[in-house]
Design a protein around this motif. Sequence first.
Motif, PDB file in Angstrom:
ATOM      1  N   LEU A 110      18.702  24.806 -97.595  1.00  0.00           N
ATOM      2  CA  LEU A 110      19.705  23.560 -97.555  1.00  0.00           C
ATOM      3  C   LEU A 110      19.426  22.752 -96.395  1.00  0.00           C
ATOM      4  CD1 LEU A 110      22.736  24.657 -99.672  1.00  0.00           C
ATOM      5  CD2 LEU A 110      20.988  23.113-100.517  1.00  0.00           C
ATOM      6  N   THR A 111      19.592  23.488 -95.098  1.00  0.00           N
ATOM      7  CA  THR A 111      19.454  22.806 -93.810  1.00  0.00           C
ATOM      8  C   THR A 111      17.919  22.385 -93.631  1.00  0.00           C
ATOM      9  OG1 THR A 111      21.046  24.586 -92.845  1.00  0.00           O
ATOM     10  CG2 THR A 111      19.459  23.453 -91.475  1.00  0.00           C
ATOM     11  N   GLY A 112      16.909  23.089 -94.219  1.00  0.00           N
ATOM     12  CA  GLY A 112      15.667  22.460 -94.212  1.00  0.00           C
ATOM     13  C   GLY A 112      15.364  21.176 -95.057  1.00  0.00           C
ATOM     14  N   LYS A 113      16.141  21.052 -96.239  1.00  0.00           N
ATOM     15  CA  LYS A 113      16.108  19.918 -97.135  1.00  0.00           C
ATOM     16  C   LYS A 113      16.841  19.063 -96.397  1.00  0.00           C
ATOM     17  CE  LYS A 113      15.593  22.456-101.608  1.00  0.00           C
ATOM     18  NZ  LYS A 113      16.381  22.786-102.801  1.00  0.00           N
ATOM     19  N   GLY A 114      18.068  19.188 -95.722  1.00  0.00           N
ATOM     20  CA  GLY A 114      18.918  18.055 -95.102  1.00  0.00           C
ATOM     21  C   GLY A 114      18.156  17.353 -93.900  1.00  0.00           C
ATOM     22  N   SER A 115      17.323  18.408 -93.079  1.00  0.00           N
ATOM     23  CA  SER A 115      16.520  17.924 -92.127  1.00  0.00           C
ATOM     24  C   SER A 115      15.474  17.103 -92.551  1.00  0.00           C
ATOM     25  CB  SER A 115      15.908  19.109 -91.274  1.00  0.00           C
ATOM     26  OG  SER A 115      15.167  18.718 -90.227  1.00  0.00           O
ATOM     27  N   GLN A 136      14.826  12.923 -91.956  1.00  0.00           N
ATOM     28  CA  GLN A 136      13.644  12.226 -91.298  1.00  0.00           C
ATOM     29  C   GLN A 136      13.362  11.394 -92.283  1.00  0.00           C
ATOM     30  OE1 GLN A 136      12.442  13.004 -88.372  1.00  0.00           O
ATOM     31  NE2 GLN A 136      14.128  14.604 -87.735  1.00  0.00           N
ATOM     32  N   GLU A 137      13.196  11.557 -93.607  1.00  0.00           N
ATOM     33  CA  GLU A 137      12.594  10.597 -94.365  1.00  0.00           C
ATOM     34  C   GLU A 137      13.628   9.270 -94.302  1.00  0.00           C
ATOM     35  OE1 GLU A 137       9.945  10.414 -96.567  1.00  0.00           O
ATOM     36  OE2 GLU A 137       9.564  12.130 -95.255  1.00  0.00           O
ATOM     37  N   ASN A 138      14.999   9.436 -93.973  1.00  0.00           N
ATOM     38  CA  ASN A 138      15.947   8.136 -93.780  1.00  0.00           C
ATOM     39  C   ASN A 138      15.462   7.438 -92.571  1.00  0.00           C
ATOM     40  OD1 ASN A 138      17.292   8.789 -96.428  1.00  0.00           O
ATOM     41  ND2 ASN A 138      18.954   9.957 -95.384  1.00  0.00           N
ATOM     42  N   ILE A 139      15.087   8.144 -91.650  1.00  0.00           N
ATOM     43  CA  ILE A 139      14.804   7.399 -90.104  1.00  0.00           C
ATOM     44  C   ILE A 139      13.678   6.542 -90.532  1.00  0.00           C
ATOM     45  CG2 ILE A 139      14.089   7.891 -87.961  1.00  0.00           C
ATOM     46  CD1 ILE A 139      15.853  10.320 -87.828  1.00  0.00           C
ATOM     47  N   LYS A 140      12.356   7.173 -91.156  1.00  0.00           N
ATOM     48  CA  LYS A 140      11.075   6.607 -91.488  1.00  0.00           C
ATOM     49  C   LYS A 140      11.443   5.315 -92.365  1.00  0.00           C
ATOM     50  CE  LYS A 140       8.468  10.748 -91.429  1.00  0.00           C
ATOM     51  NZ  LYS A 140       7.380  11.555 -91.875  1.00  0.00           N
ATOM     52  N   SER A 142      22.436  10.482 -98.737  1.00  0.00           N
ATOM     53  CA  SER A 142      23.042   8.954 -99.118  1.00  0.00           C
ATOM     54  C   SER A 142      22.767   8.132 -98.164  1.00  0.00           C
ATOM     55  CB  SER A 142      24.393   9.245 -99.724  1.00  0.00           C
ATOM     56  OG  SER A 142      25.147   9.624 -98.893  1.00  0.00           O
ATOM     57  N   ALA A 143      22.519   6.893 -98.230  1.00  0.00           N
ATOM     58  CA  ALA A 143      22.524   5.865 -97.060  1.00  0.00           C
ATOM     59  C   ALA A 143      22.657   4.536 -97.595  1.00  0.00           C
ATOM     60  CB  ALA A 143      20.885   5.698 -96.782  1.00  0.00           C
ATOM     61  N   TYR A 188      23.284   0.500 -89.658  1.00  0.00           N
ATOM     62  CA  TYR A 188      22.830   1.450 -90.759  1.00  0.00           C
ATOM     63  C   TYR A 188      23.631   2.752 -90.656  1.00  0.00           C
ATOM     64  CZ  TYR A 188      19.712   4.091 -93.784  1.00  0.00           C
ATOM     65  OH  TYR A 188      19.177   5.042 -94.772  1.00  0.00           O
ATOM     66  N   ARG A 189      24.109   3.125 -91.493  1.00  0.00           N
ATOM     67  CA  ARG A 189      24.881   4.431 -91.647  1.00  0.00           C
ATOM     68  C   ARG A 189      24.215   5.466 -92.463  1.00  0.00           C
ATOM     69  NH1 ARG A 189      30.758   5.168 -89.512  1.00  0.00           N
ATOM     70  NH2 ARG A 189      31.419   7.278 -89.968  1.00  0.00           N
ATOM     71  N   THR A 190      24.174   6.521 -92.117  1.00  0.00           N
ATOM     72  CA  THR A 190      23.534   7.744 -93.280  1.00  0.00           C
ATOM     73  C   THR A 190      24.126   8.861 -92.953  1.00  0.00           C
ATOM     74  OG1 THR A 190      21.685   8.651 -94.136  1.00  0.00           O
ATOM     75  CG2 THR A 190      21.424   8.073 -91.785  1.00  0.00           C
TER      76      THR A 190
END
Length: 211
Positions: free
Chosen positions: A152-157, A161-165, A208-209, A202-204
Amino acid sequence: MGRGKIAIRRIDDTTSRQVTFSKRRNGLLKKAKEIAILCDAQVGAIVFSSTGKLSEFSSSSMNSVIQRYNRSKEENNQLLNPMSEVKLWQMEVAVLKQKLERLQETHRQGMGKELSSMGVEDLQKLENRLEMSLRGIRLKKDEILMNEIQELTGKGSFIHQENIKLYKKIYGTRTNVGNSVTEETGVDGLVNFQLSQPDQQYRTHGTSATS
């Protein structure tokens, strides 16, 4: 002139008996070898002389020939006597029934039942077995939980990163003309992305974003 026939009875003369034995033994072992080669047969021949001297021939190993002979003998005896096979299966059923009863008794005792017949030493052994089982179960449970947490930690990370991109892709043109993007983690654990302009934020959090 042909050789005369020899009467098939014990040779009284010791020397003649020994000579005849030597010749016929060699002939017998030779024939055994020939039939093994010509007919692809498994052959074993064992000869003891009157003095106890051993002579033998085996197409493979003598032990394998003897074991095969014993198995064949047992199979033939069972075919000739079907009742022996029935008795064998009855004995097998009785043994399995005893094992099942012992396992059922052990299971009931492990569940805390039927303990009245057990002494202090037996109860102590049972307690030790249960504690060892519990330790093994806890270790396995902790291992599974740690693996799930890491996954889950790996998926969250990855999602972070995808949200940042995605954020930079959406607001990249504005940041390129002078606005800056800042990222900070608040006390509540939320990750905030802010432009230098005060009216855009922008808050994530997690997966969710909102904008």
